[in-house]
Every structure is written in C-alpha cells, then in structure tokens.
Design an enzyme around this catalytic site. Structure first.
Site, PDB file in Angstrom:
ATOM      1  N   HIS A  50      -0.835   0.145  -9.499  1.00 48.27           N
ATOM      2  CA  HIS A  50      -1.354  -0.879  -8.725  1.00 48.27           C
ATOM      3  C   HIS A  50      -2.002  -2.178  -9.322  1.00 48.27           C
ATOM      4  CE1 HIS A  50      -4.156  -0.706  -4.660  1.00 48.27           C
ATOM      5  NE2 HIS A  50      -4.127  -1.940  -5.388  1.00 48.27           N
ATOM      6  N   ARG A  96       0.977  -0.720  -0.008  1.00 52.43           N
ATOM      7  CA  ARG A  96      -0.216   0.075   0.220  1.00 52.43           C
ATOM      8  C   ARG A  96       0.876   1.130  -0.272  1.00 52.43           C
ATOM      9  NH1 ARG A  96      -3.266  -2.307  -1.345  1.00 52.43           N
ATOM     10  NH2 ARG A  96      -5.526  -3.166  -0.522  1.00 52.43           N
TER      11      ARG A  96
HETATM   12  P1  NDP Z   1      -2.020 -11.392   5.048  1.00 49.83           P
HETATM   13  O1  NDP Z   1      -2.789 -10.329   6.091  1.00 49.83           O
HETATM   14  O2  NDP Z   1      -2.367 -12.709   4.959  1.00 49.83           O
HETATM   15  O3  NDP Z   1      -0.263 -10.799   5.598  1.00 49.83           O
HETATM   16  C1  NDP Z   1      -0.199  -9.635   6.044  1.00 49.83           C
HETATM   17  C2  NDP Z   1       1.425  -9.671   6.495  1.00 49.83           C
HETATM   18  O4  NDP Z   1       1.225  -8.617   7.027  1.00 49.83           O
HETATM   19  C3  NDP Z   1       1.442 -11.248   7.637  1.00 49.83           C
HETATM   20  O5  NDP Z   1       2.843 -12.415   7.655  1.00 49.83           O
HETATM   21  C4  NDP Z   1       1.079 -10.584   8.653  1.00 49.83           C
HETATM   22  O6  NDP Z   1       1.838 -11.162   9.960  1.00 49.83           O
HETATM   23  C5  NDP Z   1       2.034  -8.837   8.334  1.00 49.83           C
HETATM   24  N1  NDP Z   1       1.924  -7.750   9.610  1.00 49.83           N
HETATM   25  C6  NDP Z   1       0.997  -6.998   9.810  1.00 49.83           C
HETATM   26  N2  NDP Z   1       0.551  -6.396  10.855  1.00 49.83           N
HETATM   27  C7  NDP Z   1       2.039  -5.926  11.391  1.00 49.83           C
HETATM   28  C8  NDP Z   1       2.939  -6.230  12.339  1.00 49.83           C
HETATM   29  N3  NDP Z   1       2.943  -4.630  12.624  1.00 49.83           N
HETATM   30  N4  NDP Z   1       4.435  -6.250  12.625  1.00 49.83           N
HETATM   31  C9  NDP Z   1       4.650  -7.422  11.604  1.00 49.83           C
HETATM   32  N5  NDP Z   1       4.141  -7.457  10.422  1.00 49.83           N
HETATM   33  C10 NDP Z   1       2.871  -7.231  10.312  1.00 49.83           C
HETATM   34  O7  NDP Z   1      -2.293 -10.559   4.062  1.00 49.83           O
HETATM   35  P2  NDP Z   1      -1.533 -11.053   2.336  1.00 49.83           P
HETATM   36  O8  NDP Z   1      -0.786 -11.864   1.723  1.00 49.83           O
HETATM   37  O9  NDP Z   1      -3.372 -11.456   1.321  1.00 49.83           O
HETATM   38  O10 NDP Z   1      -1.377  -9.629   1.535  1.00 49.83           O
HETATM   39  C11 NDP Z   1      -0.634  -8.265   1.343  1.00 49.83           C
HETATM   40  C12 NDP Z   1      -0.808  -6.906   1.418  1.00 49.83           C
HETATM   41  O11 NDP Z   1      -1.189  -7.112  -0.111  1.00 49.83           O
HETATM   42  C13 NDP Z   1      -2.625  -6.515   1.414  1.00 49.83           C
HETATM   43  O12 NDP Z   1      -3.243  -5.618   2.752  1.00 49.83           O
HETATM   44  C14 NDP Z   1      -2.786  -5.578   0.112  1.00 49.83           C
HETATM   45  O13 NDP Z   1      -2.700  -4.556   1.517  1.00 49.83           O
HETATM   46  C15 NDP Z   1      -1.260  -5.828  -0.371  1.00 49.83           C
HETATM   47  N6  NDP Z   1      -2.052  -6.313  -1.937  1.00 49.83           N
HETATM   48  C16 NDP Z   1      -1.728  -5.249  -2.529  1.00 49.83           C
HETATM   49  C17 NDP Z   1      -2.137  -5.742  -4.319  1.00 49.83           C
HETATM   50  C18 NDP Z   1      -1.416  -5.037  -5.163  1.00 49.83           C
HETATM   51  O14 NDP Z   1      -2.550  -5.227  -5.996  1.00 49.83           O
HETATM   52  N7  NDP Z   1      -0.651  -3.952  -5.011  1.00 49.83           N
HETATM   53  C19 NDP Z   1      -2.722  -7.171  -4.634  1.00 49.83           C
HETATM   54  C20 NDP Z   1      -3.403  -7.685  -3.307  1.00 49.83           C
HETATM   55  C21 NDP Z   1      -3.025  -7.127  -1.931  1.00 49.83           C
HETATM   56  P3  NDP Z   1       1.760 -12.481  10.783  1.00 49.83           P
HETATM   57  O15 NDP Z   1       1.574 -13.047   9.717  1.00 49.83           O
HETATM   58  O16 NDP Z   1       2.594 -12.385  11.831  1.00 49.83           O
HETATM   59  O17 NDP Z   1       0.087 -12.014  11.098  1.00 49.83           O
HETATM   60  C1  OXD Z   2      -5.684  -5.428  -3.144  1.00 50.47           C
HETATM   61  C2  OXD Z   2      -5.602  -5.149  -4.560  1.00 50.47           C
HETATM   62  O1  OXD Z   2      -5.930  -5.849  -1.703  1.00 50.47           O
HETATM   63  O2  OXD Z   2      -6.037  -4.706  -5.021  1.00 50.47           O
HETATM   64  O3  OXD Z   2      -6.374  -6.600  -3.541  1.00 50.47           O
HETATM   65  O4  OXD Z   2      -4.905  -4.173  -3.764  1.00 50.47           O
END
Ligand code: NDP
Ligand code: OXD
Length: 310
Positions: free
Chosen positions: A273, A225
């Site tokens: 994006h 993000r």
């Molecule tokens: P998940 O919820 O499966 O994973 C999130 C990860 O972030 C976890 O490993 C979590 O740790 C970690 N995390 C969250 N808060 C903290 C913190 N305070 N300190 C350390 N680690 C933290 O999400 P996804 O993998 O499905 O997606 C990740 C992100 O990718 C989405 O939130 C979105 O913003 C982005 N995205 C972007 C896209 C694009 O087109 N650019 C498309 C799809 C997604 P833990 O495992 O320990 O809980």
């Molecule tokens: C998502 C994205 O969060 O598209 O899936 O960014």
C-alpha cells in the site's frame, strides 16, 4: 477565541509528526490523551474505529488522511450530518501515475524476462511482443487520480479507455459509463488498472466474471482498495491462464498476513500500500486550511458525497 480541538485517530508515527507543528488547533491523540467527547471539534483519521465518530455530539467535520474514504463510510454509524473531507492532493495523483506507469512498462517491456535472462547470463534480444499503440489499457475509475494517470499513459503512446459512473470527455480516452457498458469496456482491456473508489457498488468488482470478460491473458493492476478484489478468483484466473499476471498494492486485510499465498505467487507482484502515500507536511496544511474555512463558516473543496460514498 478558544482554539478548536482536533482529535487525531492515527498511527503513533503520524501523531508525533503533527503534534509539534500545529499552533492553530489543540491536538488530542486518541488512545493517548483523555478528552470529553463533547469537546471534539474535528477528527483526522484514515480508518476510525466504527462507532467512534457518532460519540462526538459537536463534531464539525472529519478529515480523511487518504483520498479514499471507505475507512470512514464502512462505519454504519457514521454521523451523516458531519462533512467528510478527503485528501485529494495532486501529489497523490503524481505518485499513483508513477506506480502505474512503472508496472505497465515492466509488463509491456517484458522486464521480468530480462531479469531472468540476466540471472542466467543470457544475452536475449527481442522486439516488443506487442506494439505500444496496440496495447490497450483500461482504467477502472477516471477521477482525480485516474485522469492524471490516463494522461501520462497516453503520452507514452498506449491506447486508453476508462470506465466510470458518468460519461467523460478526456481527449484520447475512450469513455465507457455505467453497468450497461462494463462488458464492452472489459472486452478491450489488455491491461486493467483499478483506480475506483471503494463503495457498496464497486466492492468485489475484480471477480471471476470480470476476469472472464477480459481478453485472454490480460494483466491486472489493483492500486485502489483490497475490497475491490476477490483474491480466490484472481488466483483461479491466473492458474487457468485467463490472466497472465497481477500487481496488487492493496489488500482486504492490511498488513497482508504472512500466510497469504499472494506473497510468493509467481505471477503476482505485491507492494505494501505504497502506490501513493499522503505526505505529512502537505496533509498538515490541508487540515489546517480546511479547519480555518469551517471556522469562518465556509466549506473546503473535496467534501465527499455521503450518498455516493466518494
Ligand atoms: P475520485 O473520487 O476522484 O474518483 C473515483 C472514480 O471512481 C470516479 O471516476 C468515479 O466515477 C468512479 N466510480 C465510483 N463509483 C463508481 C461506480 N459505481 N461505477 C463506475 N465508476 C465509479 O477518487 P481518486 O481518483 O482521488 O482516488 C481513487 C481511489 O484510489 C481512492 O478511492 C483510493 O481508494 C485509491 N487510492 C489508493 C492509494 C494507494 O496508495 N494505493 C492512494 C490514493 C488513492 P465518476 O467520475 O463518474 O464519478
Ligand atoms: C489513499 C490511500 O486513499 O493512501 O489516499 O490509500
């Protein structure tokens, strides 16, 4: 039994696609159809206008069009009793892994140099400046998308580490957890890839302090993000040589303003994006399946913890 009402708060191109394919629900389109707030059973959106959801007293669930739900939870009035379901389909992990691998390889294989050499008609042969197994990739976030991406990078022979909130045991990935291990993680990440969810704790995490803790000349990819990055700090770190380059797929304000200096920065690659785009057909099914479960008194997978905000 009356069909449930699904309110779509999405761009017009999405609502047109969906409206024709839903038999099990009545589709209402925000901004197009008139409706009584008490009749809204479900909402589908990526970033609903703040305050909108709290105006639906009978809302049973909200569905996110994306894996990230920051667009819902940045609303201080989000009705916390309403389950929020995120789109966590494998297709997103596959596409994101492709995006990250592509940019890691462009960097690792010096492809930009060869593009330049081609323009000058130069036959420029060289060995890789750094061996693959000595190239350390640090993933911020090892969730659904991060862990899939880590596996693909490992298959190519890179040295992998990841930082997350909780300790992980993914074979071949060195796990760092929590704030106490953040600096140690950064100190060994030649290529830093941000795949974190955006929460109050992770906002602005790609900042001057973080860049200073990376190895000299590190490379940064942000596909999570825009709110994770302090843009001015990135530009300063590139100017000083602390960072050697960056790939940005996401921005604080999207679309990226025409006047943004990021567009034509020589060390930054900008994409709009598109790292992993939710496929309409898969997303339709995810919402229909989720609604069917709620209507039977059950709960779908991937309900977000509103406390941790992901
Ligand atoms: P998940 O919820 O499966 O994973 C999130 C990860 O972030 C976890 O490993 C979590 O740790 C970690 N995390 C969250 N808060 C903290 C913190 N305070 N300190 C350390 N680690 C933290 O999400 P996804 O993998 O499905 O997606 C990740 C992100 O990718 C989405 O939130 C979105 O913003 C982005 N995205 C972007 C896209 C694009 O087109 N650019 C498309 C799809 C997604 P833990 O495992 O320990 O809980
Ligand atoms: C998502 C994205 O969060 O598209 O899936 O960014």
């Amino acid at each position: 039994m009356a069909k449930p009402n699904l309110l779509m708060v999405v761009p017009a191109k999405w609502s047109a696609l969906w409206a024709s394919s839903l038999d099990a629900v009545n589709v209402l389109v925000h901004g197009r159809d008139s409706y009584a707030p008490e009749n809204v059973d479900y909402v589908l959106s990526f970033r609903p206008p703040p305050g909108l959801l709290k105006s639906f007293p009978n809302l049973k669930a909200a569905f996110s069009l994306g894996a990230g739900v920051d667009g819902f939870l940045c609303d201080p009035e989000y009705p916390r009793r309403v389950p929020l379901v995120r789109f966590a389909d494998k297709s997103l992990a596959v596409e994101m892994a492709q995006f990250v691998l592509m940019h890691v390889l462009i960097r690792h294989r010096c492809q930009r140099l060869f593009d330049e050499a081609q323009r000058k008609r130069q036959w420029r042969q060289m060995a890789l400046p750094r061996r693959t197994e000595d190239t350390r990739i640090g993933l911020l976030g090892l969730g659904e998308i991060g862990s899939f991406t880590a596996r693909r990078l490992m298959e190519l022979g890179f040295a992998l580490s990841a930082w997350s909130r909780s300790r992980k045991s993914l074979p071949g990935v060195r796990s760092f957890a929590g704030e106490a291990e953040f600096d140690a993680f950064l100190g060994q990440a030649d290529i830093l890839v941000c795949l974190l969810s955006l929460t109050r704790k992770t906002a602005g995490i790609l900042n001057a302090r973080t860049f200073a803790a990376l190895p000299q000349g590190a490379f940064v990819i942000n596909a999570a993000r825009g709110g994770h990055l302090i843009e001015a700090d990135l530009i300063a770190a590139l100017a000083s040589g602390r960072l050697s380059g960056a790939v940005l797929d996401v921005f604080e304000n999207e679309p990226l303003a025409k006047a943004s200096p990021l567009w034509n920065h020589p060390k930054i690659t900008v994409t709009p994006h598109i790292a992993a785009v939710s496929q309409p057909a898969i997303a339709v099914q995810y919402v229909l399946d989720g609604i069917a479960l709620f209507e039977r008194g059950q709960r779908p997978e991937n309900i977000v913890d509103v406390e941790t905000a992901y």
